[in-house]
Design an enzyme around this catalytic site. Structure first.
Site, PDB file in Angstrom:
ATOM      1  NE  ARG A 182       2.267   0.660  11.775  1.00 50.64           N
ATOM      2  CZ  ARG A 182       1.048   0.742  12.246  1.00 50.64           C
ATOM      3  NH1 ARG A 182       0.053   1.002  11.446  1.00 50.64           N
ATOM      4  NH2 ARG A 182       0.820   0.583  13.527  1.00 50.64           N
ATOM      5  CB  SER A 227       0.845  -3.334   7.601  1.00 58.87           C
ATOM      6  OG  SER A 227       0.083  -2.202   7.245  1.00 58.87           O
ATOM      7  NE  ARG A 261       5.073  -1.860   3.807  1.00 54.67           N
ATOM      8  CZ  ARG A 261       3.741  -1.838   3.885  1.00 54.67           C
ATOM      9  NH1 ARG A 261       3.010  -2.583   3.083  1.00 54.67           N
ATOM     10  NH2 ARG A 261       3.148  -1.087   4.775  1.00 54.67           N
ATOM     11  CG  ASP A 316      -2.322  -2.351  14.165  1.00 55.97           C
ATOM     12  OD1 ASP A 316      -1.895  -2.140  13.017  1.00 55.97           O
ATOM     13  OD2 ASP A 316      -3.522  -2.501  14.419  1.00 55.97           O
ATOM     14  NE  ARG A 343      -3.480  10.761  -8.975  1.00 53.52           N
ATOM     15  CZ  ARG A 343      -4.566  11.362  -8.477  1.00 53.52           C
ATOM     16  NH1 ARG A 343      -4.818  11.323  -7.194  1.00 53.52           N
ATOM     17  NH2 ARG A 343      -5.415  11.968  -9.270  1.00 53.52           N
ATOM     18  NE  ARG A 373      -3.202  -5.614   1.029  1.00 46.31           N
ATOM     19  CZ  ARG A 373      -2.613  -4.602   1.656  1.00 46.31           C
ATOM     20  NH1 ARG A 373      -1.729  -3.848   1.024  1.00 46.31           N
ATOM     21  NH2 ARG A 373      -2.888  -4.340   2.924  1.00 46.31           N
ATOM     22  N   GLY A 406       0.830  -1.209   0.000  1.00 50.59           N
ATOM     23  CA  GLY A 406       0.000   0.000   0.000  1.00 50.59           C
ATOM     24  C   GLY A 406       0.864   1.257   0.000  1.00 50.59           C
TER      25      GLY A 406
END
Ligand SMILES: O=P(O)(O)O[C@H]1O[C@H](CO)[C@@H](O)[C@H]1O
Ligand SMILES: O=c1cc[nH]c(=O)[nH]1
Length: 232
Positions: free
Chosen positions: A217, A90, A24, A204, A43, A87, A20
């Site tokens: 993350r 997290s 990362r 989490d 973007r 994908r 996402g």
């Protein structure tokens, strides 16, 4: 070039990892791939292609939520001929035995997102993982001695639920964790006859209140990425 991806034809590999977080994506490319080129900065949703153990592979940020990943998945499949969409995200744990930094493979994705209700006119569609990618992931995890859990996950449209305790219902039905994209990804893969799999690392826990840091993350979750890079 498509509307949201500034790559030329042929610049994106058949297999693409999808975090996402665009940072990362950068971390994955810089840490694991060789001979990388950045093919997308539109973007700031970075996309890179490189090689891993001699095989061409891409990594593309998707943003957060079903609408955002749906844009990238649609363009990767239809404009760039991508066949394997993996994908690497997290997720928040919904179960006591699903601990911080555990890896969860999403066999299926329940959802609070309205898009499939609309698409299937109120009927239920069950978005499921590619069996082949799932099987490969289990084998690779075993080879690397990385422990994984697998099951149903929740793709939620909200990160901050109005009622915190609402997670209990999903937990009672055995849902392992919550994230925000998998249901959209699996549905589009089914629609276009390509393969998708979500690997998630627990960042989490809604059960214990524990959390990883923002830096973690962005730049850790190594085990999940090492499995994902071998797939397709
Ligand atoms: O870490 P990523 O891949 O962004 O995944 C999770 O993190 C975001 C929320 O913080 C949502 O996108 C959710 O699905
Ligand atoms: O979507 C997400 C991702 C991580 N943790 C959560 O609680 N929700």
């Amino acid at each position: 070039m498509s509307i949201h991806i500034g790559a030329k034809k042929g610049e994106i590999a058949e297999t693409v990892l999808l975090p996402g977080d665009p940072l990362r994506a950068k971390w994955i490319a810089e840490t694991f791939l060789e001979d990388i080129t950045c093919y997308n900065k539109v973007r700031n949703m970075f996309g890179f292609t490189g090689t891993y153990k001699g095989r061409r592979i891409s990594v593309q940020g998707t943003g957060m939520g079903v609408p955002s990943i749906s844009i990238y998945a649609h363009e990767l499949i239809n404009d760039f001929n991508v066949k394997n969409l993996i994908r690497v995200g997290s997720a928040g744990s919904y179960q006591k035995n699903v601990k911080l930094r555990d890896i969860v493979i999403a066999m299926a994705a329940s959802s609070t997102s309205g898009i499939n209700q609309y698409r299937f006119q109120g009927a239920d569609f069950a978005p499921t993982a590619s069996f082949e990618l799932f099987q490969q992931a289990i084998e690779k995890a075993k080879e690397k001695d990385i422990k994984v859990k697998a099951g149903n996950v929740l793709t939620s449209d909200e990160f901050y639920a109005d009622e915190f305790e609402s997670y209990q219902m999903w937990s009672n039905f055995g849902v392992l964790c919550v994230e925000m994209e998998t249901s959209g990804l699996y549905t589009l893969a089914a629609k276009h006859g390509v393969s998708a799999l979500s690997l998630l690392t627990i960042s989490d826990s809604l059960v214990t209140g524990e959390k990883t840091t923002t830096e973690e993350r962005e730049t850790t979750f190594k085990g999940m990425v090492e499995i994902a890079l071998e797939l397709g």
